[in-house]
Design an enzyme around this catalytic site. Structure first.
Site, mmCIF file in Angstrom:
data_model
loop_
_atom_site.group_PDB
_atom_site.id
_atom_site.type_symbol
_atom_site.label_atom_id
_atom_site.label_comp_id
_atom_site.label_asym_id
_atom_site.label_seq_id
_atom_site.Cartn_x
_atom_site.Cartn_y
_atom_site.Cartn_z
ATOM 1 N N ASP A 115 -17.212 -19.070 -14.631
ATOM 2 C CA ASP A 115 -15.791 -18.725 -14.814
ATOM 3 C C ASP A 115 -15.375 -18.869 -16.275
ATOM 4 O OD1 ASP A 115 -13.206 -18.046 -14.120
ATOM 5 O OD2 ASP A 115 -13.010 -19.560 -12.553
ATOM 6 N N ASP A 118 -8.344 -12.501 -8.684
ATOM 7 C CA ASP A 118 -7.885 -13.640 -7.882
ATOM 8 C C ASP A 118 -6.957 -13.182 -6.770
ATOM 9 O OD1 ASP A 118 -9.325 -15.627 -9.047
ATOM 10 O OD2 ASP A 118 -7.749 -16.290 -10.414
HETATM 11 C C1 GLA Z 1 -10.246 -19.006 -11.586
HETATM 12 C C2 GLA Z 1 -11.081 -18.193 -10.630
HETATM 13 C C3 GLA Z 1 -10.845 -18.657 -9.218
HETATM 14 C C4 GLA Z 1 -11.172 -20.113 -9.111
HETATM 15 C C5 GLA Z 1 -10.374 -20.914 -10.116
HETATM 16 C C6 GLA Z 1 -10.822 -22.350 -10.166
HETATM 17 O O1 GLA Z 1 -8.899 -18.721 -11.449
HETATM 18 O O2 GLA Z 1 -10.814 -16.838 -10.761
HETATM 19 O O3 GLA Z 1 -11.609 -17.902 -8.321
HETATM 20 O O4 GLA Z 1 -12.545 -20.308 -9.296
HETATM 21 O O5 GLA Z 1 -10.499 -20.383 -11.427
HETATM 22 O O6 GLA Z 1 -10.134 -23.098 -11.082
#
Ligand code: GLA
Length: 725
Positions: free
Chosen positions: A476, A546
């Site tokens: 990420d 997301d």
């Molecule tokens: C980002 C990712 C999510 C999740 C969060 C965790 O927003 O896109 O899928 O993994 O971080 O903090």
């Protein structure tokens, strides 16, 4: 194939259906001759208008400026009199900003060279050829090589640029784009992908008016907001008809894509590294490679462009051993628990999931350091054993005993101010001395331009991966760049930081996939903030957004799938009301929409109703039945709810046209509506097909359509199988 006509001084790059022509004028200028449907002739220099005023400089030296400002150029430089967007701007040690590229020669060969430290399309002597055009600025003794490659079976031209300092003094590259395409305007319209966090890559189309129109990022990543893609299309263009000129940048950081309509009704389309904040010092003997642009031309509409990108990226960009494999159906605990979990909760989820046919548990953010919210611990990559009692190895073994694989979330590029790593190495964060570091999600970015920083963090992560049987990593990246400064770079190299950072990320990911060749890597950046061809070179899939709401996902996945193979789109079923938009959609629809991607779950499966659990089993079956087809097939977009408000539809057709799947989502019910005939695409017009036990002619299905009944209720989906009789 590459054709060189030395008599006429022209070069042609041919693909199955397209030609791209370049001409040398007065033995020095490299001009763009033609791009479009395939040409047989090479004797086409009349296209250069060499006999029209302002003539070329040899004939009319007093109007060199007018010539430079209207001739179609392959790689225009700034500073000499071409006032359209320049592709190259170089500053000399004395502070002068100009360059004059004079043609020196060319080379052609089978295969394609690797681009140093950069992701790029790859091929060998049997499937691609390359043309190098070499030119030089005599004053700076700067050698510039324009690289063009074409692949067998792909209607694409791939461009990049290599700059070498063969002089005795350093010079400074202030701008280096990778591709430029000059054409006469044909009432072009511009298509780009725009959005925001949780709303990535919505398709935008607008007329190309006079002036400069661009999409760009100088945020340090390719971004949620704008995307390194641009297409110019003729006004009649739809999925099936019209001419399309597209560019896509194989890069994950700052970019600019621009279309400029000039006073002479010509259009210049450019793409490359964003010059904002960029300066690269090139010492004598050093070289700089610009990332590549993949140009696609289609005269059969956007659909053909899409399928060209999909095939090229599946065959010559993505390298993962998982590319042509069914990925394990995963369940991720993020939307189920956020930071509030322990090993017991994860095992409960895994147990229930394994009983329903889910194959891998992914432990998301919150397992390391003292991380119980997003306020701390990035950089402290060791397991929090208060949460994961018994340790990681133990947890992974327990999950393994349930017959499931295990995956883990990491965010290696970041450092929390509240972390041991930051306390030990405050200078490792990107920052300007004396200024507050701008925080985003309470985090700073690591200075990955420094090898020792990247290596240190990489090794911490590698130790975790070696400590247990980990099959999958979600990598990420949750903030964009600001307050740019590196403690390790001298003043005249600070402008290199943003690009060096991305090179550092690429180096880390290259190490990761080499050290752990069986690992399934999924990239992510606050959802889809770095969904680009650069990252696809390292990971076969990227978390698309997301936003897991099925309806929002229609537009996001439509925009994403316009360029990127469906097999690369991370898509999960989540709970309702949806955590981002609060919408309720049928469980079945959420499953059908997530099938257009890698497919998985992101919810607390222990809390599903009995009926929903039964539906999970059905969805798992559907995934196993159809994933080979969805992953490897040809994608056709039939309708877009973003345009018509009521329904969305797409098809995946097996390469040999023996089988297809039709997806249909009724987004809004309509009062007093008849059924609708939906015209299919991609079938064999000469063959007959069976749908729900009834036979139809392929041509009938494509000309007249299948009948889709109108239902009562919003967000209803159907997946219909179409099989050759
Ligand atoms: C980002 C990712 C999510 C999740 C969060 C965790 O927003 O896109 O899928 O993994 O971080 O903090």
């Amino acid at each position: 194939m590459i054709r060189v006509d030395e008599k006429n001084n022209v070069f042609f790059l041919d693909t199955e259906n397209t030609s791209y022509g370049i001409a040398i004028v007065e033995d020095r200028y490299i001009e763009h001759l033609y791009y479009g449907a395939k040409l047989k002739d090479t004797d086409v220099r009349y296209l250069l208008r060499e006999d029209e005023p302002p003539f070329t400089p040899r004939v009319n030296k007093r109007e060199t400026g007018s010539f430079l400002d209207c001739a179609p150029m392959e790689y225009p430089e700034a500073g000499m009199g071409d006032y359209r967007e320049g592709a190259l701007c170089v500053r000399s040690e004395q502070g002068y900003r100009a360059s004059e590229l004079v043609y020196e020669g060319y080379e052609t060969f089978r295969g394609k060279p690797q681009l140093e430290g950069l992701p790029a399309t790859w091929g060998n002597e049997s499937d691609c050829s390359t043309l190098k055009i070499i030119c030089r600025d005599r004053l700076l003794n700067m050698k510039v090589t324009l690289l063009y490659s074409v692949f067998e079976g792909a209607d694409a031209v791939i461009r990049s640029v290599l700059i070498e300092n063969e002089g005795k003094e350093p010079f400074y590259i202030e701008k280096v784009l990778s591709a430029c395409l000059d054409m006469d305007d044909r009432n072009f319209e511009m298509i780009s992908l725009v959005g925001s966090w949780a709303r990535e890559r919505h398709i935008q189309r607008m007329p190309l008016t006079y002036g400069r129109h661009n999409v760009a990022s100088f945020k340090g990543n390719s971004s949620h907001q704008e995307h390194p893609f641009m297409a110019l299309v003729t006004p009649e263009t739809t999925q099936n008809v019209g001419e399309v000129y597209a560019m896509n940048f194989v890069y994950s950081g700052n970019f600019i894509a621009q279309a400029e309509k000039s006073q002479f009704d010509s259009v210049r389309m450019t793409m490359g590294l964003h010059p904002e904040g960029f300066t690269w010092k090139l010492e004598p003997g050093e070289r700089f490679t610009a990332p590549e642009v993949v140009m696609v031309y289609s005269d059969e509409g956007l659909g053909k462009m899409t399928r060209t990108y999909h095939d090229l990226y599946r065959n010559h960009l993505i390298r993962s051993p998982y590319l042509h494999k069914k990925r394990p159906i995963l369940i991720n605990n993020w939307e189920a628990t956020y930071f509030d979990f322990d090993e017991k909760k994860l095992l409960e989820i895994a147990k229930e999931a394994s009983e329903l046919g889910i194959e891998m548990l992914v432990m998301d953010d919150g397992w390391f350091g003292k991380r119980s919210s997003d306020d701390s611990s990035l950089g402290d990559w060791y397991v929090n054993e208060e949460k994961i009692k018994g340790g990681l190895h133990n947890l992974v073994e327990n999950v393994g005993e349930l017959g499931m694989k295990f995956g883990i979330w990491v965010e290696p590029e970041m450092i929390s101010p509240e972390s041991e790593l930051f306390r030990e190495h405050p200078d490792w964060a990107i920052q300007i001395p004396g200024r507050d570091i701008t925080q985003s999600r309470a985090q700073y970015m690591l200075d990955l331009s420094r090898d020792e920083v990247a290596d240190f963090v990489y090794e911490m992560i590698a130790d975790i991966l070696k400590s247990a049987d980990i099959s999958y990593v979600k990598w990420d990246m949750n903030r964009q760049m600001a307050t740019l400064g590196s403690a390790a770079l001298p003043a005249d190299r600070q402008g290199e930081l943003a690009h060096r950072y991305i090179l550092g990320v690429y180096r880390m990911q290259e190490r990761l996939i080499n050290d752990f060749p069986d690992l399934l890597l999924e990239n992510c950046a606050s959802g889809g903030g770095r969904f680009d061809p650069g990252m696809l070179y390292y990971s076969p899939q990227i978390w698309c957004s997301d936003d897991t709401d099925a309806v929002e996902r229609l537009a996001i996945q439509e925009g994403t799938a316009m360029i990127y193979p469906v097999s690369s789109i991370g898509a999960h079923v989540s709970i309702c009301p949806n955590h981002t938009v609060g919408r309720n959609t049928p469980f079945e629809t959420r499953g059908d929409v997530a099938l257009l991607g890698t497919f998985g779950y992101e919810l607390d499966i222990t809390r599903l109703s009995r009926d929903e659990k039964e539906q999970v089993k059905e969805q798992v079956k559907k995934y196993h039945k159809y994933n080979d087809l969805i992953r490897e097939g040809d994608y056709y977009r039939l309708a877009s709810a973003a345009d018509n408000m009521y329904y969305d539809s797409w098809m995946i057709v097996e390469k040999d046209k023996s089988r297809a799947l039709l997806f249909y989502v009724q987004v809004r019910a309509r009062a007093n509506a008849k059924s609708r005939f939906l015209r299919l695409a991609g079938l064999d017009a000469e063959k007959r097909y069976v749908i729900n036990g009834k036979e139809y002619d392929g041509s009938l299905l494509m000309q007249a359509g299948v009948r889709i009944s109108s239902e009562s209720g919003d967000f209803r989906s159907k997946v219909i199988e179409i099989v050759k009789a």
